[in-house]
Design an enzyme around this catalytic site. Structure first.
Site, mmCIF file in Angstrom:
data_model
loop_
_atom_site.group_PDB
_atom_site.id
_atom_site.type_symbol
_atom_site.label_atom_id
_atom_site.label_comp_id
_atom_site.label_asym_id
_atom_site.label_seq_id
_atom_site.Cartn_x
_atom_site.Cartn_y
_atom_site.Cartn_z
ATOM 1 N N GLN A 60 34.112 -25.990 -12.669
ATOM 2 C CA GLN A 60 34.182 -24.054 -12.824
ATOM 3 C C GLN A 60 33.608 -23.312 -14.278
ATOM 4 O OE1 GLN A 60 37.814 -21.960 -12.449
ATOM 5 N NE2 GLN A 60 38.322 -22.847 -10.251
ATOM 6 N N GLY A 108 26.924 -34.883 -26.955
ATOM 7 C CA GLY A 108 26.049 -35.684 -28.108
ATOM 8 C C GLY A 108 24.454 -36.464 -27.597
ATOM 9 N N GLU A 163 7.199 -11.937 -34.909
ATOM 10 C CA GLU A 163 6.478 -10.869 -33.525
ATOM 11 C C GLU A 163 7.076 -10.088 -33.848
ATOM 12 O OE1 GLU A 163 3.430 -10.412 -32.548
ATOM 13 O OE2 GLU A 163 2.544 -12.585 -32.418
ATOM 14 N N GLY A 164 7.888 -9.506 -34.731
ATOM 15 C CA GLY A 164 8.900 -9.130 -35.190
ATOM 16 C C GLY A 164 10.117 -9.215 -34.835
HETATM 17 P P1 TGC Z 1 4.280 3.443 -36.861
HETATM 18 O O1 TGC Z 1 4.840 4.957 -38.225
HETATM 19 O O2 TGC Z 1 5.564 3.080 -36.195
HETATM 20 O O3 TGC Z 1 2.998 3.068 -36.460
HETATM 21 C C1 TGC Z 1 1.809 3.506 -37.583
HETATM 22 C C2 TGC Z 1 -0.066 3.347 -36.690
HETATM 23 O O4 TGC Z 1 0.992 2.307 -35.555
HETATM 24 C C3 TGC Z 1 0.822 2.751 -34.101
HETATM 25 N N1 TGC Z 1 2.036 1.834 -33.762
HETATM 26 C C4 TGC Z 1 1.816 1.291 -32.603
HETATM 27 N N2 TGC Z 1 0.490 0.854 -32.310
HETATM 28 C C5 TGC Z 1 0.218 -0.434 -31.323
HETATM 29 N N3 TGC Z 1 1.787 -0.811 -30.525
HETATM 30 C C6 TGC Z 1 2.595 -0.421 -31.258
HETATM 31 N N4 TGC Z 1 3.955 -1.562 -31.092
HETATM 32 C C7 TGC Z 1 2.811 0.262 -32.285
HETATM 33 N N5 TGC Z 1 3.698 0.644 -33.166
HETATM 34 C C8 TGC Z 1 3.143 2.024 -33.662
HETATM 35 C C9 TGC Z 1 1.561 3.846 -34.441
HETATM 36 O O5 TGC Z 1 0.937 5.168 -33.296
HETATM 37 C C10 TGC Z 1 0.320 4.365 -35.787
HETATM 38 O O6 TGC Z 1 -0.087 4.884 -35.106
HETATM 39 P P2 TGC Z 1 -1.249 6.125 -35.730
HETATM 40 O O7 TGC Z 1 -2.680 5.605 -35.077
HETATM 41 O O8 TGC Z 1 -0.888 6.952 -35.614
HETATM 42 O O9 TGC Z 1 -1.911 5.674 -37.410
HETATM 43 O O10 TGC Z 1 4.089 2.454 -38.580
HETATM 44 P P3 TGC Z 1 5.963 1.493 -39.231
HETATM 45 O O11 TGC Z 1 5.310 1.309 -40.732
HETATM 46 O O12 TGC Z 1 7.433 2.559 -39.249
HETATM 47 O O13 TGC Z 1 6.337 0.780 -38.669
HETATM 48 C C11 TGC Z 1 7.220 0.150 -37.689
HETATM 49 C C12 TGC Z 1 8.219 -1.255 -37.030
HETATM 50 C C13 TGC Z 1 8.516 -1.407 -38.497
HETATM 51 C C14 TGC Z 1 7.677 -1.270 -35.768
HETATM 52 C C15 TGC Z 1 6.459 -1.807 -37.152
HETATM 53 O O14 TGC Z 1 5.847 -2.021 -38.895
HETATM 54 C C16 TGC Z 1 6.458 -3.277 -37.448
HETATM 55 O O15 TGC Z 1 6.238 -3.654 -35.566
HETATM 56 N N6 TGC Z 1 6.706 -4.611 -38.006
HETATM 57 C C17 TGC Z 1 7.057 -5.849 -37.757
HETATM 58 C C18 TGC Z 1 6.288 -6.731 -37.756
HETATM 59 C C19 TGC Z 1 6.020 -7.570 -37.181
HETATM 60 O O16 TGC Z 1 6.117 -7.898 -35.771
HETATM 61 N N7 TGC Z 1 5.302 -8.412 -37.806
HETATM 62 C C20 TGC Z 1 4.372 -9.363 -36.817
HETATM 63 C C21 TGC Z 1 3.082 -10.155 -37.528
HETATM 64 S S1 TGC Z 1 1.827 -11.521 -36.550
HETATM 65 C C22 TGC Z 1 2.892 -12.965 -36.126
HETATM 66 O O17 TGC Z 1 4.756 -12.746 -35.981
HETATM 67 C C23 TGC Z 1 2.214 -13.572 -34.578
HETATM 68 S S2 TGC Z 1 3.147 -14.707 -34.504
HETATM 69 C C24 TGC Z 1 2.239 -15.348 -33.631
HETATM 70 C C25 TGC Z 1 2.522 -17.140 -32.748
HETATM 71 O O18 TGC Z 1 2.509 -17.662 -33.594
HETATM 72 O O19 TGC Z 1 2.696 -16.406 -31.748
HETATM 73 P P1 FAD Z 2 11.586 -9.804 -43.157
HETATM 74 O O1 FAD Z 2 11.233 -9.295 -43.090
HETATM 75 O O2 FAD Z 2 12.075 -10.148 -44.837
HETATM 76 O O3 FAD Z 2 13.486 -9.729 -42.763
HETATM 77 C C1 FAD Z 2 14.375 -10.996 -43.391
HETATM 78 C C2 FAD Z 2 15.372 -9.500 -42.065
HETATM 79 O O4 FAD Z 2 16.176 -8.159 -42.486
HETATM 80 C C3 FAD Z 2 15.762 -10.134 -40.875
HETATM 81 O O5 FAD Z 2 16.667 -10.694 -39.634
HETATM 82 C C4 FAD Z 2 15.516 -8.250 -40.554
HETATM 83 O O6 FAD Z 2 15.431 -8.032 -38.864
HETATM 84 C C5 FAD Z 2 16.076 -8.239 -40.989
HETATM 85 N N1 FAD Z 2 15.177 -6.173 -41.790
HETATM 86 C C6 FAD Z 2 14.047 -5.831 -41.684
HETATM 87 N N2 FAD Z 2 14.593 -4.648 -42.204
HETATM 88 C C7 FAD Z 2 15.165 -4.527 -41.642
HETATM 89 C C8 FAD Z 2 15.999 -2.947 -41.571
HETATM 90 N N3 FAD Z 2 14.832 -1.836 -41.999
HETATM 91 N N4 FAD Z 2 17.211 -2.566 -41.167
HETATM 92 C C9 FAD Z 2 17.753 -4.629 -40.858
HETATM 93 N N5 FAD Z 2 17.639 -5.166 -41.287
HETATM 94 C C10 FAD Z 2 16.180 -5.701 -41.390
HETATM 95 N N6 FAD Z 2 2.462 -14.006 -39.291
HETATM 96 C C11 FAD Z 2 1.481 -13.408 -39.041
HETATM 97 O O7 FAD Z 2 0.978 -12.101 -39.717
HETATM 98 N N7 FAD Z 2 0.675 -14.407 -38.663
HETATM 99 C C12 FAD Z 2 1.383 -15.280 -38.008
HETATM 100 O O8 FAD Z 2 0.086 -16.248 -37.251
HETATM 101 C C13 FAD Z 2 2.118 -15.730 -38.101
HETATM 102 N N8 FAD Z 2 2.776 -16.728 -37.554
HETATM 103 C C14 FAD Z 2 4.177 -17.427 -37.664
HETATM 104 C C15 FAD Z 2 5.039 -18.760 -37.285
HETATM 105 C C16 FAD Z 2 5.978 -19.158 -37.519
HETATM 106 C C17 FAD Z 2 6.128 -20.740 -37.529
HETATM 107 C C18 FAD Z 2 6.731 -17.584 -37.902
HETATM 108 C C19 FAD Z 2 8.267 -18.003 -38.727
HETATM 109 C C20 FAD Z 2 6.658 -16.770 -38.880
HETATM 110 C C21 FAD Z 2 4.990 -16.568 -38.372
HETATM 111 N N9 FAD Z 2 4.718 -15.519 -38.851
HETATM 112 C C22 FAD Z 2 3.122 -14.758 -38.879
HETATM 113 C C23 FAD Z 2 5.712 -14.340 -39.275
HETATM 114 C C24 FAD Z 2 6.821 -13.451 -39.292
HETATM 115 O O9 FAD Z 2 5.927 -12.514 -38.319
HETATM 116 C C25 FAD Z 2 7.289 -13.164 -39.933
HETATM 117 O O10 FAD Z 2 8.851 -13.966 -39.998
HETATM 118 C C26 FAD Z 2 8.300 -12.041 -39.394
HETATM 119 O O11 FAD Z 2 7.759 -10.620 -38.987
HETATM 120 C C27 FAD Z 2 9.910 -11.357 -40.108
HETATM 121 O O12 FAD Z 2 8.981 -11.145 -41.840
HETATM 122 P P2 FAD Z 2 9.959 -11.698 -42.602
HETATM 123 O O13 FAD Z 2 10.112 -13.695 -42.428
HETATM 124 O O14 FAD Z 2 9.317 -11.607 -43.872
HETATM 125 O O15 FAD Z 2 11.554 -11.302 -42.716
#
Ligand code: TGC
Ligand code: FAD
Length: 400
Positions: free
Chosen positions: A295, A356, A379-380
């Protein structure tokens, strides 16, 4: 003593597809079905046989790139420029099938399509599009996306990488961390602060002052290349700056595309794990009966199917909203959070159900489980997406 032979217990006739209980397949158009089935065949026949070893060897199987390109999987949503011009649901299905093989495979396609080709197409000049998109679609040029920095990726608005105008050029300084494809890329789309806002720079691999270093010893996404990028007074011509955007909206809108694909991708990883436990528990006889007849194991597998079904319906609806041109980033955040959480919980539970054997690479759950640790972070992070939904609900920004 227990009778250790399988009980040959009457199996209730099963008519539903265990990996698609709500028959989401029947909601797909003929074209979408062709995409799904073609990519599924490629993954089963060409990719899966390579992924385990690639993961163990900590290497990306680059030999798959020509076939990935041949199938039209790079920049698949773009019209023209040698791209396939498929709809958003098709892109999702591509991600789902690739990630059923390995998250590293989907990552490669996500980065090339959503994080490199998308911004060049959406914000680039016509010269930039003509120069980069066709070779990228053909897999002849590989790109990477530099947003995250060593001091904290969740808050990209606080980036330190910056660029200053110098005549017709820009001088770029800074560093990016955790960059998928970083050391194999021909160019990097790098986001940097300038006096005119946050801009995207196409940095070419042989530009003096640009170096990329591989990040080794990862325990997750081992079948994917991850690097650190360094910019030391890199001179970037104005022709390599994306003219169409000068704010954080640029990189964040790329993330919306890639996160959308991830909501589908992780369904594939979860399906692979459920498939493995369904097979394994039929043959594993404990306390006189197959494990699948107990179950608690059934409840755990039913829970996996419930979560996969929910994720499938969420992503399909999201895809239809996207194709209608009405996608909101908050909707993507909800699905990225829900589907990654579902997939990682499923992978961890599948690992446990295999006992295992679950720690052996002979079975898929541990590889998916380890990969999903990255997928739920990049990607967040989960927290970032929860706070994005919270901000939408309340109107209050909890990030500041
Ligand atoms: P915020 O004030 O919210 O926004 C600034 C400007 O951006 C616009 N916006 C967006 N536009 C499109 N898509 C979204 N998801 C958007 N979110 C916000 C917003 O309208 C504004 O536009 P404008 O024209 O008024 O300037 O900015 P904030 O600084 O408060 O940021 C909010 C937050 C925390 C959500 C953002 O910083 C965030 O998403 N942080 C997480 C960063 C992240 O995801 N990094 C990923 C790096 S790349 C990666 O991980 C690749 S892995 C790929 C792989 O291997 O598959
Ligand atoms: P941090 O931002 O230092 O966060 C640390 C911890 O704090 C997390 O648990 C987070 O959730 C928490 N935290 C953050 N803010 C808050 C808040 N306000 N309140 C409470 N908790 C919070 N990035 C690119 O640009 N390009 C790429 O191609 C790319 N590829 C990647 C591939 C791999 C395998 C990995 C692991 C990461 C990659 N990244 C890339 C980076 C990835 O997007 C970041 O790792 C991710 O956005 C988190 O950032 P950080 O690792 O610096 O953690």
């Amino acid at each position: 003593m227990h009778d250790i032979k399988p009980t040959a217990a009457k199996m209730a006739p099963t008519q539903l597809d265990p990996l698609d209980l709500y028959d989401v397949r029947s909601e797909l158009s003929e074209d979408e079905l062709i995409v799904r089935d073609t990519v599924a065949r490629f993954v089963d026949e060409q990719a899966i046989p390579l992924m385990r070893e690639a993961f163990e060897q900590h290497t990306f199987p680059r030999e798959l790139v020509p076939q990935i390109a041949e199938l039209g999987l790079l920049g698949s949503s773009i019209e023209g420029y040698d791209c396939a011009g498929l709809n958003g649901v098709s892109y999702g299905l591509i991600c789902q099938e690739l990630e059923r093989g390995d998250s590293g495979l989907r990552s490669f396609v996500s980065v090339q399509s959503s994080l490199v080709m998308y911004p060049i197409h959406a914000f680039g000049s016509s010269e930039q599009k003509d120069r980069w998109l066709p070779p990228m679609a053909r897999g002849e040029a590989i790109g990477c996306f530099g947003l995250t920095e060593p001091h904290g990726g969740s808050d990209p608005g606080n980036m330190k990488t910056h660029a200053k105008r110098d005549g017709d050029d820009w001088i770029l300084n800074g560093a990016k961390m955790w960059i998928t494809n970083g050391t194999i890329a021909d160019c990097a789309v790098v986001w940097a602060k300038t006096d005119e806002g946050i801009k995207g720079f196409i940095v070419e691999k042989d530009m003096p002052g640009f170096t990329a270093q591989e990040i080794e010893n990862k325990f997750s996404l081992r079948a994917s290349i991850t690097g650190a990028l360094f910019f030391d007074n890199v001179r970037v011509p104005a022709a390599n700056v994306l003219p169409g955007v000068s704010s954080l909206r640029g990189p964040l809108s790329c993330l919306t595309q890639a996160r959308y694909g991830i909501t589908w991708g992780v369904i594939g990883a979860a399906q692979a794990c459920l498939d493995e436990v369904l097979n394994y528990t039929q043959d594993r006889v404990l306390f006189g009966k197959p494990l699948s007849h107990t179950q608690t194991i059934q409840i755990r597998m039913a829970d996996m199917a419930r979560r996969i079904t929910t994720a499938q319906l969420l992503s399909l609806r999201l895809g239809r909203i996207k194709d209608a041109g009405e996608l909101s980033p908050t909707q993507v955040s909800l699905a990225k959070w829900n589907n990654c959480r579902a997939a990682i919980d499923i992978a961890r539970d599948a690992r446990d159900i295999l006992g295992g054997s679950g720690i052996s690479a002979e079975y898929v759950p541990i590889r998916h489980m380890l990969n999903l640790e990255s997928v739920i972070t990049y990607e967040g992070t989960e927290t970032i997406h929860q706070l994005a939904v919270g901000r939408e609900l309340t109107g209050a920004n909890a990030f500041g």
